[in-house]
Enzyme design. Sequence first.
Site, PDB file in Angstrom:
ATOM      1  N   LYS A 129      -1.656 -10.514  -7.959  1.00 21.30           N
ATOM      2  CA  LYS A 129      -0.731 -10.145  -9.023  1.00 21.30           C
ATOM      3  C   LYS A 129       0.615  -9.755  -8.440  1.00 21.30           C
ATOM      4  O   LYS A 129       1.660 -10.165  -8.914  1.00 21.30           O
ATOM      5  CB  LYS A 129      -1.293  -8.930  -9.779  1.00 21.30           C
ATOM      6  CG  LYS A 129      -2.515  -9.246 -10.585  1.00 21.30           C
ATOM      7  CD  LYS A 129      -3.158  -8.018 -11.184  1.00 21.30           C
ATOM      8  CE  LYS A 129      -4.035  -7.264 -10.218  1.00 21.30           C
ATOM      9  NZ  LYS A 129      -5.181  -6.576 -10.811  1.00 21.30           N
ATOM     10  N   LYS A 181      -2.680 -15.205   0.012  1.00 18.97           N
ATOM     11  CA  LYS A 181      -3.627 -14.621  -0.940  1.00 18.97           C
ATOM     12  C   LYS A 181      -3.066 -14.694  -2.361  1.00 18.97           C
ATOM     13  O   LYS A 181      -1.892 -14.403  -2.578  1.00 18.97           O
ATOM     14  CB  LYS A 181      -3.865 -13.143  -0.574  1.00 18.97           C
ATOM     15  CG  LYS A 181      -4.879 -12.475  -1.483  1.00 18.97           C
ATOM     16  CD  LYS A 181      -4.929 -10.973  -1.285  1.00 18.97           C
ATOM     17  CE  LYS A 181      -5.891 -10.358  -2.291  1.00 18.97           C
ATOM     18  NZ  LYS A 181      -5.677  -8.953  -2.532  1.00 18.97           N
ATOM     19  N   CYS A 220      -2.092  -1.112  -2.234  1.00 19.16           N
ATOM     20  CA  CYS A 220      -3.429  -0.851  -1.661  1.00 19.16           C
ATOM     21  C   CYS A 220      -4.003   0.449  -2.198  1.00 19.16           C
ATOM     22  O   CYS A 220      -5.182   0.718  -2.022  1.00 19.16           O
ATOM     23  CB  CYS A 220      -3.368  -0.702  -0.141  1.00 19.16           C
ATOM     24  SG  CYS A 220      -2.825  -2.143   0.747  1.00 19.16           S
ATOM     25  N   HIS A 259     -10.113 -12.732  -8.911  1.00 22.02           N
ATOM     26  CA  HIS A 259     -11.082 -11.758  -9.449  1.00 22.02           C
ATOM     27  C   HIS A 259     -12.275 -12.491 -10.062  1.00 22.02           C
ATOM     28  O   HIS A 259     -13.421 -12.061  -9.959  1.00 22.02           O
ATOM     29  CB  HIS A 259     -10.446 -10.885 -10.540  1.00 22.02           C
ATOM     30  CG  HIS A 259      -9.180 -10.210 -10.107  1.00 22.02           C
ATOM     31  ND1 HIS A 259      -7.960 -10.493 -10.659  1.00 22.02           N
ATOM     32  CD2 HIS A 259      -8.950  -9.276  -9.158  1.00 22.02           C
ATOM     33  CE1 HIS A 259      -7.033  -9.756 -10.081  1.00 22.02           C
ATOM     34  NE2 HIS A 259      -7.610  -9.006  -9.164  1.00 22.02           N
ATOM     35  N   HIS A 291       0.629  -6.674   0.693  1.00 17.86           N
ATOM     36  CA  HIS A 291       1.452  -6.713  -0.521  1.00 17.86           C
ATOM     37  C   HIS A 291       2.918  -7.055  -0.269  1.00 17.86           C
ATOM     38  O   HIS A 291       3.688  -7.195  -1.219  1.00 17.86           O
ATOM     39  CB  HIS A 291       1.317  -5.383  -1.284  1.00 17.86           C
ATOM     40  CG  HIS A 291      -0.064  -5.178  -1.796  1.00 17.86           C
ATOM     41  ND1 HIS A 291      -1.027  -4.495  -1.079  1.00 17.86           N
ATOM     42  CD2 HIS A 291      -0.682  -5.637  -2.917  1.00 17.86           C
ATOM     43  CE1 HIS A 291      -2.162  -4.515  -1.764  1.00 17.86           C
ATOM     44  NE2 HIS A 291      -1.981  -5.208  -2.868  1.00 17.86           N
ATOM     45  N   HIS A 297      -7.011 -12.648 -12.542  1.00 12.23           N
ATOM     46  CA  HIS A 297      -6.657 -13.983 -12.060  1.00 12.23           C
ATOM     47  C   HIS A 297      -7.912 -14.605 -11.463  1.00 12.23           C
ATOM     48  O   HIS A 297      -8.991 -13.999 -11.419  1.00 12.23           O
ATOM     49  CB  HIS A 297      -5.467 -13.951 -11.098  1.00 12.23           C
ATOM     50  CG  HIS A 297      -5.661 -13.173  -9.837  1.00 12.23           C
ATOM     51  ND1 HIS A 297      -6.598 -13.510  -8.883  1.00 12.23           N
ATOM     52  CD2 HIS A 297      -5.027 -12.079  -9.354  1.00 12.23           C
ATOM     53  CE1 HIS A 297      -6.526 -12.660  -7.885  1.00 12.23           C
ATOM     54  NE2 HIS A 297      -5.591 -11.772  -8.145  1.00 12.23           N
ATOM     55  N   CYS A 309       3.924  -3.630   4.011  1.00 12.86           N
ATOM     56  CA  CYS A 309       2.468  -3.790   3.948  1.00 12.86           C
ATOM     57  C   CYS A 309       2.132  -5.270   4.130  1.00 12.86           C
ATOM     58  O   CYS A 309       2.680  -6.123   3.415  1.00 12.86           O
ATOM     59  CB  CYS A 309       1.955  -3.297   2.592  1.00 12.86           C
ATOM     60  SG  CYS A 309       0.267  -3.857   2.271  1.00 12.86           S
ATOM     61  N   CYS A 344       0.981   2.833   0.483  1.00 13.19           N
ATOM     62  CA  CYS A 344       1.223   1.566  -0.228  1.00 13.19           C
ATOM     63  C   CYS A 344       0.565   1.645  -1.596  1.00 13.19           C
ATOM     64  O   CYS A 344      -0.651   1.799  -1.697  1.00 13.19           O
ATOM     65  CB  CYS A 344       0.671   0.368   0.553  1.00 13.19           C
ATOM     66  SG  CYS A 344       0.725  -1.151  -0.443  1.00 13.19           S
TER      67      CYS A 344
END
Length: 520
Positions: free
Chosen positions: A306, A303, A130, A21, A147, A18, A144, A127
């Site tokens: 994905k 953030k 992570c 990245h 996430h 995405h 988390c 997690c």
Amino acid sequence: MGKFYLTTPIYYINDKPHIGHAYTTIVADALARWHRMRGEDVLFLTGTDENSEKNVEAAKTKGIDDVEAYLDEMSAAWQMTWDTLGLSNDDFIRTTEERHRKGVEKFWKVVCHAGDIYEGDYEGLYCQGCEAFLVMSDLVDDMCAIHKKPPKKLKERNYFFKAAKYRDRIVAHIEAHPEFIQPVRRRNEVLQYLKDGFSDISISRQWKSREHSGGVSFGIPVPGDKEQAIYVWFDALLNYLTAVGYGTNERRFKQFWPADLHIVGKDILKFHAALWPAMLLSAGLELPQKIFAHGFFTVDGTKMSKSLGNVTNPLDVVGKYGNDTLRYFVMREIPFGEDGDFGVAKLESRYSADLQHGLGNVCRRILTLADQIGASQMQSAQRNAYPETAMLSDLTARTWQRYVAGMDEQAPHEAVAALWEYLSLLDATLERTKPWEQTRPVADRAGVLCTLLESLRHVAWMAWPLLPNTAEAIFRSLGMWTKESTRTLAEAKKWSNLNVKSISISRGAPLFPPLTKQIM
Ligand code: MSP
């Protein structure tokens, strides 16, 4: 001529890249191009982190049984994305490659030999997002914080790495080397983490089995223990060594290690600034020169990720607006190190204001006027006889100073800002000198335009690492396009290096056409 080895993180391939990245990789690319222009022997590395259970689960979700085939396909899709974005990475490492596995095995043995690996039981909250055990401060509402998913409870027999043994040496190193972790604010966070929470870390996972469903099914086996796989972060960090030949090519390793710059997102800084140095110290290897943590690409403040499902595909963006538009946006809009929100409206307004009207118009005006006056007039003009020459050569030198400082300090936004101020001063010079006014002597007008063409040459050079396609188009318009390998900073910065005698000016297609009639 020195070397410059810079890296991005290696990416999980549980999905396509995405724009977050792409952000990391584009900025790394601009810095790599900058160091090439500086004349350094650059090695720009990126790659894919493949020995992760996240990837295995993604394959399963897509109904693919052959994990290796899935990894091959996804890794190729990532490399293809970087190719489409025109990125200039010199190497692309996959952690499923043989060169990586060999280096990891060697490293494990070296650290084991140093007495830094021991067996123990681990119980904690893990997690998957992570790929890490969490502590209470990582949780918000039992989930988390990154996430937004509840971690799994895990209990396993694992191998542990004596990371805490190196805490004091790492703290001392960070304190003695202010440039080691950047930006400074992040450095303080890492110091706090090392002082408060850095302990030995589990570096293996049990293989999944009938008796143990919580383990992993893919990865590099622990040397000498068939029941354990190497923890994915311990394995992944080593890509920075194995890509330059650790365990396979000592000569190359000596040439490039230590890395000059690791670029990472702030989410993974602790792994790079605490665990990674501990690993290197244990193996008796030098620490990297600098670790730079950038911020997040956010969508409405969250953030882009994905797992949160709020992603934008960089290929869609560059398909519509062009590579240089995305490059410009990420380097202009977000001071490197800070968070920044991505949005099409913002991107389009930057496009019209800064690229189409700013850069595009200034270039077009200068080239059109020079073209109208004609090559022979330009060639006979004595540009040093004009007052604008002294002013612009001075301005150019000051702009280079700011530009170089920005690029050297991983602040491409500063370099971009310096370049755009320069462009607006070129525009102001045009407005003031009005070289289109037929009543002025043609030699005067040609003189001003020669000076402005020389300035455009500097624009092209400064644009080169940032917006390579645009830079190439400007060089071509000036009739000065040469091979990339011949571009060096010393040549670039020299004022009056434009050879008016041999220059051939052409207007070319508009650099950034209006969006409605977009042709990029
Ligand atoms: N595989 C690990 C890294 C191992 S490095 C030895 C990993 N991979 S990741 O694919 O989840 O993320 C890698 C990096 O992608 C992040 O640190 C960051 O550099 C970048 N980004 C991912 N999402 C991002 C944003 N939303 N914004 C900016 N960068 C982002 O972690």
